[in-house]
Design an enzyme around this catalytic site. Sequence first.
Site, PDB file in Angstrom:
ATOM      1  N   HIS A 110      43.021  36.144  35.025  1.00 15.67           N
ATOM      2  CA  HIS A 110      44.183  36.352  35.895  1.00 15.67           C
ATOM      3  C   HIS A 110      44.242  35.158  36.861  1.00 15.67           C
ATOM      4  O   HIS A 110      43.197  34.604  37.219  1.00 15.67           O
ATOM      5  CB  HIS A 110      43.937  37.660  36.660  1.00 15.67           C
ATOM      6  CG  HIS A 110      45.064  38.135  37.517  1.00 15.67           C
ATOM      7  ND1 HIS A 110      45.357  37.566  38.739  1.00 15.67           N
ATOM      8  CD2 HIS A 110      45.961  39.129  37.349  1.00 15.67           C
ATOM      9  CE1 HIS A 110      46.378  38.201  39.283  1.00 15.67           C
ATOM     10  NE2 HIS A 110      46.771  39.154  38.464  1.00 15.67           N
ATOM     11  N   ASP A 187      35.107  39.770  37.840  1.00 13.26           N
ATOM     12  CA  ASP A 187      36.342  40.392  38.322  1.00 13.26           C
ATOM     13  C   ASP A 187      36.515  41.709  37.561  1.00 13.26           C
ATOM     14  O   ASP A 187      36.812  41.709  36.365  1.00 13.26           O
ATOM     15  CB  ASP A 187      37.502  39.421  38.046  1.00 13.26           C
ATOM     16  CG  ASP A 187      38.862  40.031  38.312  1.00 13.26           C
ATOM     17  OD1 ASP A 187      38.924  41.190  38.754  1.00 13.26           O
ATOM     18  OD2 ASP A 187      39.872  39.331  38.071  1.00 13.26           O
ATOM     19  N   GLN A 190      40.383  45.173  36.364  1.00 16.13           N
ATOM     20  CA  GLN A 190      40.933  45.986  35.270  1.00 16.13           C
ATOM     21  C   GLN A 190      39.939  46.989  34.694  1.00 16.13           C
ATOM     22  O   GLN A 190      40.330  47.837  33.900  1.00 16.13           O
ATOM     23  CB  GLN A 190      41.441  45.082  34.135  1.00 16.13           C
ATOM     24  CG  GLN A 190      42.731  44.363  34.456  1.00 16.13           C
ATOM     25  CD  GLN A 190      43.870  45.287  34.847  1.00 16.13           C
ATOM     26  OE1 GLN A 190      43.878  46.476  34.516  1.00 16.13           O
ATOM     27  NE2 GLN A 190      44.831  44.764  35.556  1.00 16.13           N
ATOM     28  N   LYS A 213      43.965  49.708  42.245  1.00 15.24           N
ATOM     29  CA  LYS A 213      43.871  49.884  40.788  1.00 15.24           C
ATOM     30  C   LYS A 213      42.913  51.006  40.422  1.00 15.24           C
ATOM     31  O   LYS A 213      42.648  51.269  39.257  1.00 15.24           O
ATOM     32  CB  LYS A 213      43.431  48.576  40.130  1.00 15.24           C
ATOM     33  CG  LYS A 213      44.517  47.495  40.228  1.00 15.24           C
ATOM     34  CD  LYS A 213      44.265  46.372  39.267  1.00 15.24           C
ATOM     35  CE  LYS A 213      44.931  45.091  39.663  1.00 15.24           C
ATOM     36  NZ  LYS A 213      46.283  44.942  39.144  1.00 15.24           N
ATOM     37  N   CYS A 351      50.680  37.385  35.491  1.00 21.10           N
ATOM     38  CA  CYS A 351      49.834  36.506  36.327  1.00 21.10           C
ATOM     39  C   CYS A 351      48.692  35.916  35.505  1.00 21.10           C
ATOM     40  O   CYS A 351      47.563  35.775  35.997  1.00 21.10           O
ATOM     41  CB  CYS A 351      49.270  37.242  37.547  1.00 21.10           C
ATOM     42  SG  CYS A 351      50.538  37.926  38.587  1.00 21.10           S
TER      43      CYS A 351
HETATM   44  N1  PMP Z   1      42.157  40.224  38.375  1.00 20.94           N
HETATM   45  C1  PMP Z   1      42.746  40.931  37.419  1.00 20.94           C
HETATM   46  C2  PMP Z   1      42.125  40.969  36.049  1.00 20.94           C
HETATM   47  C3  PMP Z   1      43.923  41.630  37.684  1.00 20.94           C
HETATM   48  O1  PMP Z   1      44.521  42.329  36.714  1.00 20.94           O
HETATM   49  C4  PMP Z   1      44.481  41.572  38.993  1.00 20.94           C
HETATM   50  C5  PMP Z   1      45.766  42.301  39.339  1.00 20.94           C
HETATM   51  N2  PMP Z   1      46.713  42.335  38.340  1.00 20.94           N
HETATM   52  C6  PMP Z   1      43.816  40.820  39.960  1.00 20.94           C
HETATM   53  C7  PMP Z   1      42.658  40.163  39.622  1.00 20.94           C
HETATM   54  C8  PMP Z   1      44.347  40.688  41.356  1.00 20.94           C
HETATM   55  O2  PMP Z   1      44.338  41.918  41.996  1.00 20.94           O
HETATM   56  P1  PMP Z   1      45.132  42.110  43.377  1.00 20.94           P
HETATM   57  O3  PMP Z   1      46.529  41.662  43.137  1.00 20.94           O
HETATM   58  O4  PMP Z   1      45.020  43.568  43.647  1.00 20.94           O
HETATM   59  O5  PMP Z   1      44.421  41.275  44.397  1.00 20.94           O
END
Ligand code: PMP
Length: 393
Positions: A110, A187, A190, A213, A351
Amino acid sequence: MFKKDFEIFDKKYIYLDSAASTQKPTSVIRGVSDFYMHSYANVHRGSCHLANLATTAYEAARQKVADFIHADSKQIIFTKGATEAINLVANGYRQILKPKDEVLVCIAEHHANFVPWQQACFATGAKFKTFNVKDDGSWDLDDFKKQLSSKTKIVAVAMISNVLGVIYPVLEIIKMAHKIGAKVIVDTAQSIAHLPINVTKMNCDYLVFSGHKIYGPTGIGVLYGKKSALNDLPPYQFGGDMIDVVQIQKTTFAPVPAKFEAGTPPIAEAVGLGLALDYITHVGWDKIMADEQKVFAYLIKKLKAIPDIQFVGNPDLKSGLVAFNIKGIHPDDLNLILAKEHVCVRVGHHCAMPIHTRFGIKQSLRASIGLYNDKKDIDAFIKALNKAIGFFK
Ligand code: PMP
């Protein structure tokens, strides 16, 4: 079966966008509102009864997070989300990285786990490197081994990609990275709502996730770090609460975690995250994983039956989320019809532009599940999707 715990499902939404954000159980919504009504004040500062109540609730939430991922509460830093947690670490690395060092990330990251590292490399002169995934979406471990070198200082990877949905073998690469002295940041944005995490067993150096999430509020996230890894990092922001002594000549900083929590933190949000983790514990991981596996397998089976579907990666390797296109139809067009049918999915690059580029596409349609989804949701989604396809073919 868990829909009853979420008031939003009193309305007729087919919510298949939990990878973007999960809905909130009533216990979280009411708990946060109760906290504001009965226990709210700023934390760590006052000594009045309310300040003590608020501080106790905030620190209890930190302990709940620690217990949830098998860490010590002193290793838990509250941030506003996974993005801020990664930026906190990457910003610290701007003072650690040297021009000959390297940073290695997966091409499927991401942007939140890609751009902060790329920019830290640009700022320090370190080399920003990526390793590839195979066509099925799994990690190309041969490429990982090729890219990993004695110069690698940090490896940044997601446990589950938000486009490919593959559960990656993070333990394996943590061992390889540690052998050459690199640190690893995982990270779990997910995976946090779908799989139990044990940071002690995983042996990662840093780990991040977002509260929203995992059925918690927005505006709260977590950075876990090994004690030495957190001590090595300089503070991210400066201000109240993170200091020890401030003088004109110099300032000394509070110990971790306060060192990384400058200013008034997201207090009610942390309390809400604690309640969300209580909810997960109450439902139980065995039940969550067994139910989600059934619903997801059903979703994949139904999607496979759609002519002209083009999955991003191998659908059989996925869990929790699936990205795809329908040949000849723009996903935005499909989504227009899906939205009219009260179906919530996500369309775009999610993203994660580099992984879309890797697969030769610009965007995809992503469906993702949470513990509240059932086979009826999948049937309604597939019906709406077929209707949308029929409209454009
Ligand atoms: N890493 C991953 C794999 C994600 O899917 C996301 C959110 N889509 C993020 C990081 C960022 O999370 P946040 O927007 O809640 O900071």
